[in-house]
Design a protein around this motif. Structure first.
Motif, PDB file in Angstrom:
ATOM      1  N   SER A 137       0.814  -1.222   0.000  1.00  0.00           N
ATOM      2  CA  SER A 137       0.000   0.000   0.000  1.00  0.00           C
ATOM      3  C   SER A 137       0.850   1.276   0.000  1.00  0.00           C
ATOM      4  O   SER A 137       1.789   1.420   0.785  1.00  0.00           O
ATOM      5  CB  SER A 137      -0.922   0.021   1.243  1.00  0.00           C
TER       6      SER A 137
ATOM      7  N   GLU B  95      -2.785   5.626   2.471  1.00  0.00           N
ATOM      8  CA  GLU B  95      -4.040   4.969   2.854  1.00  0.00           C
ATOM      9  C   GLU B  95      -5.202   5.614   2.116  1.00  0.00           C
ATOM     10  O   GLU B  95      -5.165   6.799   1.781  1.00  0.00           O
ATOM     11  CB  GLU B  95      -4.240   5.027   4.369  1.00  0.00           C
ATOM     12  N   THR B  96      -6.223   4.804   1.870  1.00  0.00           N
ATOM     13  CA  THR B  96      -7.352   5.258   1.061  1.00  0.00           C
ATOM     14  C   THR B  96      -8.612   5.361   1.913  1.00  0.00           C
ATOM     15  O   THR B  96      -8.981   4.405   2.602  1.00  0.00           O
ATOM     16  CB  THR B  96      -7.563   4.290  -0.116  1.00  0.00           C
TER      17      THR B  96
ATOM     18  N   THR C 138      -6.975   9.186  -1.527  1.00  0.00           N
ATOM     19  CA  THR C 138      -5.765   8.494  -1.071  1.00  0.00           C
ATOM     20  C   THR C 138      -4.722   9.512  -0.630  1.00  0.00           C
ATOM     21  O   THR C 138      -4.334  10.393  -1.407  1.00  0.00           O
ATOM     22  CB  THR C 138      -5.198   7.606  -2.191  1.00  0.00           C
TER      23      THR C 138
ATOM     24  N   SER D 115      -7.300  -3.972  -5.334  1.00  0.00           N
ATOM     25  CA  SER D 115      -6.268  -3.010  -4.930  1.00  0.00           C
ATOM     26  C   SER D 115      -5.468  -3.505  -3.727  1.00  0.00           C
ATOM     27  O   SER D 115      -5.989  -4.201  -2.857  1.00  0.00           O
ATOM     28  CB  SER D 115      -6.952  -1.688  -4.565  1.00  0.00           C
TER      29      SER D 115
ATOM     30  N   GLN E 253      -4.247  -1.294  -1.726  1.00  0.00           N
ATOM     31  CA  GLN E 253      -4.316  -0.173  -0.784  1.00  0.00           C
ATOM     32  C   GLN E 253      -4.964  -0.571   0.534  1.00  0.00           C
ATOM     33  O   GLN E 253      -5.949  -1.309   0.549  1.00  0.00           O
ATOM     34  CB  GLN E 253      -5.161   0.961  -1.402  1.00  0.00           C
TER      35      GLN E 253
ATOM     36  N   ARG F  56      -8.148  -4.342   4.131  1.00  0.00           N
ATOM     37  CA  ARG F  56      -7.065  -4.366   3.131  1.00  0.00           C
ATOM     38  C   ARG F  56      -6.869  -5.775   2.631  1.00  0.00           C
ATOM     39  O   ARG F  56      -7.080  -6.752   3.365  1.00  0.00           O
ATOM     40  CB  ARG F  56      -5.764  -3.819   3.723  1.00  0.00           C
TER      41      ARG F  56
END
Ligand SMILES: Cc1cc2nc3c(=O)[nH]c(=O)nc-3n(C[C@H](O)[C@H](O)[C@H](O)COP(=O)(O)OP(=O)(O)OC[C@H]3O[C@@H](n4cnc5c(N)ncnc54)[C@H](O)[C@@H]3O)c2cc1C
Length: 333
Positions: A27, A30-31, A80, A178, A180, A193
């Motif tokens: 990652s 962070e999203t 993000t 993803s 992320q 995640r």
């Protein structure tokens, strides 16, 4: 304080590199995912504030861009922030342990401290003389070790589940591919995640007490929220689940510094569920203080001894109504 938040991430990064730790890192930042349209509507302003406060430019995705970014789900947009990364905390702490052991640190487990005084600590196994004692018990602190701790920390349960490894087909079915690490805009937020081994981690805050029954209730709720958010994974097996205590402070900022009237005792606690980086940063600060070195960065916000919560030992009763109010506000459009 904001400098400390960034410095904490940089410190973890440096330790991983210096000690050559394998921590399943992934990652880029962070999203933050909007669970309501109004939250997505606030992203532009938040991005400006982040740029101003942290000197980094967040990337904003609209709802229609989420699928192609591998972030599909019941979300209205994403932001993000390129600070931070995901890691396996158990591998990280094991790596720090090995590094400290190699540097000569001696560890004594299964010997809980029952008292701290000016000469050192008393444990269930005996006494340890110490010029300096560092209190780092966070959400597992006790009201009377030392008495100064009474009412100054609020333990709060957090619970995470991990799925069996997901196949490419399963990932495509949900539209989540993803790497992320992400969290949603609820006040009682979910964090989740896809880990490098393709297992999916999903967690949230829960109760205030730790027991077999409260942990079972928390796990049921986390699994149910996970299946609701990712219906394509309704039948995916859950291989691991665990709960633990994070630590909140009344002023919402960690305390790091000397315990008043106990010149030999230093304390660091209340990382609000973000202790992987902030606990590391605080550990470095505490080491500097114990060795009477001047810390490179010691934000004023962390100097003030944590204020006591109302209700003393009964203070945990304050949490359920707050969570109920948060839950209601999370349901509002
Ligand atoms: C499910 C879950 C998910 C989390 N997710 C994240 C995340 O995504 N990111 C993040 O940054 N943080 C996360 N956290 C929070 C993070 O784990 C904590 O902030 C961090 O562990 C704090 O580290 P610490 O060393 O200060 O305290 P802890 O790890 O809580 O350790 C305290 C230690 O003190 C010991 N202790 C207590 N009393 C005594 C005594 N009398 N004598 C001797 N030892 C004693 C306890 O046994 C324990 O080992 C999560 C926590 C949980 C539970």
């Amino acid at each position: 304080w904001r400098l400390a938040e960034k410095a904490a991430v940089t410190l973890v990064d440096r330790l991983i590199c210096d000690l050559a730790l394998d921590v399943d890192r992934h990652s880029v930042g962070e999203t933050y995912l909007a669970h309501r349209p109004r939250h997505a509507g606030g992203f532009e302003k938040e991005a400006e504030a982040t740029q101003e406060n942290y000197g980094v430019a967040p990337e904003i995705l609209t709802q229609s861009q989420l699928s192609s970014a591998g972030l599909a789900g019941p979300f209205y947009g994403a932001m993000t922030t390129p600070i931070g990364f995901g890691l396996n905390p158990r591998k990280y702490v094991a790596g720090l342990y090995k590094g400290a052991f190699a540097a000569g640190t001696r560890f004594f487990d299964r010997s809980p401290v029952v008292q701290i005084n000016e000469k050192g600590v008393t444990t269930s196994q005996g006494h340890v003389k110490a010029d300096k004692v560092i209190l780092a018990t966070n959400g597992y602190s006790s009201e009377d070790i030392p008495d100064w701790m009474a009412g100054r920390y609020m333990p709060a349960q957090s619970t995470a589940i991990v799925t069996e490894p997901l196949s490419d087909t399963a990932l495509e079915a949900a539209g989540w591919t993803s790497d992320q690490m992400a969290y949603d805009s609820r006040r009682l937020l979910h964090y989740f995640r896809l880990m490098p081994d393709r297992r999916f981690l999903f967690g949230m805050r829960g109760g205030v007490f730790s027991s077999v029954s409260t942990e079972a209730v928390a796990r049921t709720k986390v699994v149910s929220d996970f299946r609701e958010m990712f219906p394509a994974w309704a039948k995916v097996g859950i291989s691991h689940a665990w709960s633990g205590m994070v630590c909140l402070a009344r002023g919402r900022v960690p305390f790091v510094g000397p315990v008043p009237n106990m010149p030999n005792v230093l304390a660091g606690f209340a990382y609000h569920g973000n202790g992987v980086a902030m606990g590391t940063f605080s550990g470095q600060l505490l080491a500097d203080m114990a060795l009477e070195r001047r810390p490179a960065l010691y934000p004023a916000a962390m100097h003030h001894p944590a204020r006591r919560f109302p209700l003393g030992r009964m203070r945990r009763a304050l949490v359920p109504p707050v969570y109920a109010a948060y839950h209601l506000s999370d349901l509002r459009r």
